[in-house]
Design an enzyme around this catalytic site. Structure first.
Site, PDB file in Angstrom:
ATOM      1  N   HIS A 143      46.792  42.924  34.481  1.00 25.10           N
ATOM      2  CA  HIS A 143      45.580  43.089  33.551  1.00 25.10           C
ATOM      3  C   HIS A 143      45.845  41.805  32.669  1.00 25.10           C
ATOM      4  CE1 HIS A 143      43.527  46.167  30.635  1.00 25.10           C
ATOM      5  NE2 HIS A 143      43.158  44.950  30.327  1.00 25.10           N
ATOM      6  N   LEU A 144      44.832  40.996  32.777  1.00 21.03           N
ATOM      7  CA  LEU A 144      44.587  39.688  32.416  1.00 21.03           C
ATOM      8  C   LEU A 144      44.563  39.561  30.592  1.00 21.03           C
ATOM      9  CD1 LEU A 144      41.756  38.020  31.248  1.00 21.03           C
ATOM     10  CD2 LEU A 144      41.073  38.523  33.572  1.00 21.03           C
ATOM     11  N   HIS A 145      45.014  38.477  30.224  1.00 20.71           N
ATOM     12  CA  HIS A 145      45.099  38.285  28.679  1.00 20.71           C
ATOM     13  C   HIS A 145      45.140  37.089  28.553  1.00 20.71           C
ATOM     14  CE1 HIS A 145      49.074  39.244  30.405  1.00 20.71           C
ATOM     15  NE2 HIS A 145      49.652  38.624  29.627  1.00 20.71           N
ATOM     16  N   GLN A 146      44.318  36.466  27.395  1.00 17.65           N
ATOM     17  CA  GLN A 146      44.087  35.266  26.789  1.00 17.65           C
ATOM     18  C   GLN A 146      45.092  35.049  25.596  1.00 17.65           C
ATOM     19  OE1 GLN A 146      43.002  32.017  27.772  1.00 17.65           O
ATOM     20  NE2 GLN A 146      41.076  32.107  26.211  1.00 17.65           N
TER      21      GLN A 146
END
Ligand code: ZN
Length: 186
Positions: A143-146
């Site tokens: 789950h991508l996250h910046q």
């Protein structure tokens, strides 16, 4: 009260001095965690913390702001005080799989996170970016996250990626409230 206060070390506050977040975090920089809250698999139902956070209250989830496509949340294991993440609500791993709407709001929330951190903590610089894939260092690759990590000149509590700090829930709660209060409007 006066006697107690006079016995405390004098606080040095000013330009170039440690900011409120750094003072807040200092006691905890040597505490380490054991990799808690990692999802057990690639699917959204596999205990993904970034899918679970939005169902919680802002206070319980440490959510600073919620948009249409993304939300901003404090990192439980910050590299530096005030370490924020901007996360799409949708369980998606790869940046190229974001919709145009998700891409745009992720960028907008990154800007707002910078603004909030500058307003609340006087951040002088930032490390911003995404680790794509476990091989690149993503702790929760599914789950991508910046990451938005505030920096200060000469900051001494910056932690290397491998040395996550554990902080007391109350300190995170205080930081969440401070950032939510100054979160920039659209
Ligand atoms: Zn997820």
């Amino acid at each position: 009260m006066l006697a107690r206060m006079s016995s405390e070390p004098e606080q040095q506050i000013g330009v170039g001095s440690p900011d409120a977040f750094q003072r807040l975090w200092t006691p905890h920089r040597m505490a380490y965690i054991q990799g808690e809250n990692k999802p057990s698999g690639p699917g959204a139902g596999d205990n993904c913390p970034f899918c679970a956070i939005p169902a919680k209250s802002d206070e319980d989830g440490l959510v600073v702001a919620r948009g249409e496509q993304v939300y901003a949340v404090l990192n439980l294991y910050p590299y530096n005080g005030g370490h924020l993440m901007v996360v799409p609500f949708r369980h998606v791993a790869d940046y190229t799989d974001l919709t145009d709407e998700e891409t745009a709001e992720l960028a907008d929330y990154t800007k707002r996170a910078m603004g909030a951190l500058r307003a609340a903590s006087g951040a002088q610089g930032f490390n911003i970016g995404m680790n794509q894939g476990a091989v690149a260092g993503a702790g929760i690759a599914a789950h991508l996250h910046q990451h938005i990590v505030p920096r200060w000149g000469g900051d001494t509590n910056f932690m290397p990626v491998v040395g996550h700090t554990k902080v007391l829930p109350q300190l995170l709660a205080d930081t969440r409230r401070m950032l939510a209060e100054v979160w920039p409007a659209a």
